[in-house]
Design an enzyme around this catalytic site. Structure first.
Site, PDB file in Angstrom:
ATOM      1  N   LYS A   1       0.884  -1.131  -0.110  1.00 33.90           N
ATOM      2  CA  LYS A   1       0.106   0.163   0.118  1.00 33.90           C
ATOM      3  C   LYS A   1       0.743   1.361  -0.196  1.00 33.90           C
ATOM      4  CE  LYS A   1      -2.472  -1.324   3.801  1.00 33.90           C
ATOM      5  NZ  LYS A   1      -2.122  -2.641   3.888  1.00 33.90           N
ATOM      6  N   THR A   2       1.952   1.301   0.851  1.00 41.50           N
ATOM      7  CA  THR A   2       2.702   2.524   0.793  1.00 41.50           C
ATOM      8  C   THR A   2       3.311   2.716  -0.529  1.00 41.50           C
ATOM      9  OG1 THR A   2       2.984   1.981   3.374  1.00 41.50           O
ATOM     10  CG2 THR A   2       4.481   3.630   2.306  1.00 41.50           C
TER      11      THR A   2
ATOM     12  N   GLU B   1      -3.291   6.131   1.537  1.00 34.19           N
ATOM     13  CA  GLU B   1      -3.260   4.809   1.647  1.00 34.19           C
ATOM     14  C   GLU B   1      -4.657   4.473   2.627  1.00 34.19           C
ATOM     15  OE1 GLU B   1      -0.064   2.246   4.419  1.00 34.19           O
ATOM     16  OE2 GLU B   1       0.675   3.771   3.178  1.00 34.19           O
TER      17      GLU B   1
END
Length: 475
Positions: free
Chosen positions: A122-123, A166
């Site tokens: 995600k990051t 995010e």
């Protein structure tokens, strides 16, 4: 467009745990929008100092007196305990308590949000979008779970109409968002304190997808079992466009080739019948897939694919995602946030591929060894996935395993790093247990040889060991 202002009741917010990755980003954007931001954190940090530079008041330690009487709300994450003195003081004063996800949702109002969810990356994927859209002059707002290139660079209030966020599924907080485009990288059994089964996780992702605005787009991995299950469950939703990506036949955005080039990769995709090749400036197949997810999401917002592909090459990494910390005595030290077995495997395979593909002239030969310093994160995760973590560590040439980093959890009887160590040894790994974090630099210095790569790996404070290892190697 007219830039959005402050969400309701966010004029004077107080953040409990303001230095956290998610909390600090929201605090920064509110400060940039003109809010009088204050908060507290357990210890001082570069992030706290970066927030002070933005005009925020940051207290160290938690005490009732840190909460100003005129605060308009108190922002918390799921990690904040109910007995926190500032939370108790908020109740006495009647100050509203707002979850981090509600604050972030308020920041997205009036914009075109892209929400990135799922396991794993995600990051990285959010960062890739933030960097590439910025490189194209679109000046997006963004909130990321890690710093791009400096403390406090995890968030930005932009003048453009896109907000990249995010979206955290760990506590179901991503249900608060109404994105125009959502990315689901995959779904696996994790976050055991909040999900008892894969069915619960699938249901949670279905709820998230149901929040996508009518006419919006879901970008989802093709060929990943969890992601494929979600896609099958939601494909008939009214007003939802589903775009798949991956290496397998049938993907809407098909990856036809990933070519390792040292610590970068060259990626070729077929999109709308056209072939497109671009560079990803981080190594490994996993990160190439993240870049293609970002590409598909940007195209769903109407950004020309060739422009976005070129801009994706501007992304050079995010802190703690295979971040090169330095080199000493011919040994490179790299930091990895990986703490789930899938992430650990992906990063170890990426580094193995980079080591094999790089030339001896770059200091990384094909005979390089990979030495890992791994710190397990959470007792609950170790209890559920410790054996798989040990199997992942068998991909390293040698590993040093530390005690479990507890974060917000209390110990669980019988759950220790030995679960991981036993599994790793059963898989043929060379593993050393080390209970004294302060001794690790000496241990690694005694093991490492010129050409080796050292990975500090885990979501806790193992990241602090990189500089100490480099200093010891340089002695």
């Amino acid at each position: 467009m007219t830039p959005p202002g402050l969400p309701n009741a966010m004029e004077r917010p107080h953040f409990i745990g303001i230095g956290g990755a998610g909390m600090s980003g929201i605090a920064k954007i509110l400060a940039q929008r003109g809010g009088q931001v204050a908060g507290s954190d357990a210890k001082d940090s570069e992030t706290a100092r970066a927030l002070r530079a933005q005009g925020a008041t940051v207290h160290i330690g938690h005490a009732a007196g840190h909460l100003a009487d005129d605060a308009t709300c108190v922002v918390v994450s799921s990690a904040i305990r109910h007995d926190n003195p500032e939370l108790a003081r908020a109740a006495e004063l009647g100050i509203p308590v707002v979850h981090r996800s509600d604050a972030l949702a308020g920041l997205m109002d009036g914009l075109r949000p892209i929400a990135v969810a799922g396991t794993h990356g995600k990051t990285t994927t959010t960062s890739m979008l933030a960097v590439s859209l910025s490189a194209l002059g679109l000046d997006p707002s963004y909130a990321i779970g890690g710093d791009l290139d400096a403390p406090g660079s995890n968030a930005h209030h932009g003048e453009g109409d896109i907000f990249v966020a995010e979206a955290d599924e760990s506590d179901r907080s991503f249900h608060k968002y109404t994105p125009q485009v959502a990315i689901i990288l995959n779904a696996e059994l994790d976050h055991h304190a909040n999900y008892a089964s894969m069915d619960e996780i699938y249901e949670s992702f279905e709820t998230f997808v149901g929040k996508i605005v009518p006419g919006g787009t879901l970008v989802v991995a093709h060929g990943q079992a969890g992601a494929a299950e979600i896609a099958a469950r939601v494909r008939g939703n009214d007003g939802l466009n589903v775009v798949t990506y991956g290496e397998e036949d049938g993907a809407d955005v098909r990856i036809t080739k990933i070519t390792p080039r040292g610590l970068t990769s060259e990626v070729t995709v077929v999109l709308d019948g056209r072939m497109l090749t671009f560079t990803v400036s981080v190594p490994g197949r996993h990160y190439a897939h993240n870049a293609v997810a970002a590409l598909a999401a940007g195209v769903a917002l109407g950004i020309p694919a060739h422009n976005l592909a070129s801009a994706l090459g501007k992304y050079t990494g995010v802190k703690r995602r295979l971040q090169l910390k330095g080199e000493a005595a011919g040994v490179q030290v790299i930091d990895s946030y990986a703490h789930h077995p899938t992430e650990m495997t992906a990063d170890l395979e990426a580094i193995r591929g980079a080591a094999a593909g790089a030339s001896h002239a770059e200091g990384v030969g094909g005979d390089s060894r990979i030495l890992v310093v791994f710190q397990p994160h959470l007792f609950s995760r170790t209890q559920e996935l410790g054996k798989e973590m040990g199997q992942a560590l068998s991909l390293a040439d040698s590993a040093v395993v530390l005690d479990i980093y507890p974060a917000r959890e209390d110990p669980i009887p019988g759950v220790t790093s030995e679960i991981i160590i036993d599994s790793a040894r059963a898989a043929g790994a060379d593993v050393t247990a080390e209970h004294d974090k302060g001794a690790v630099a000496d241990v690694i210095a005694g093991m490492a040889k010129p050409g080796d790569l050292v990975l500090t790996m885990g979501a806790g404070d193992v990241t602090d060991l990189g500089p100490a290892i480099l200093a010891r190697l340089a002695d």
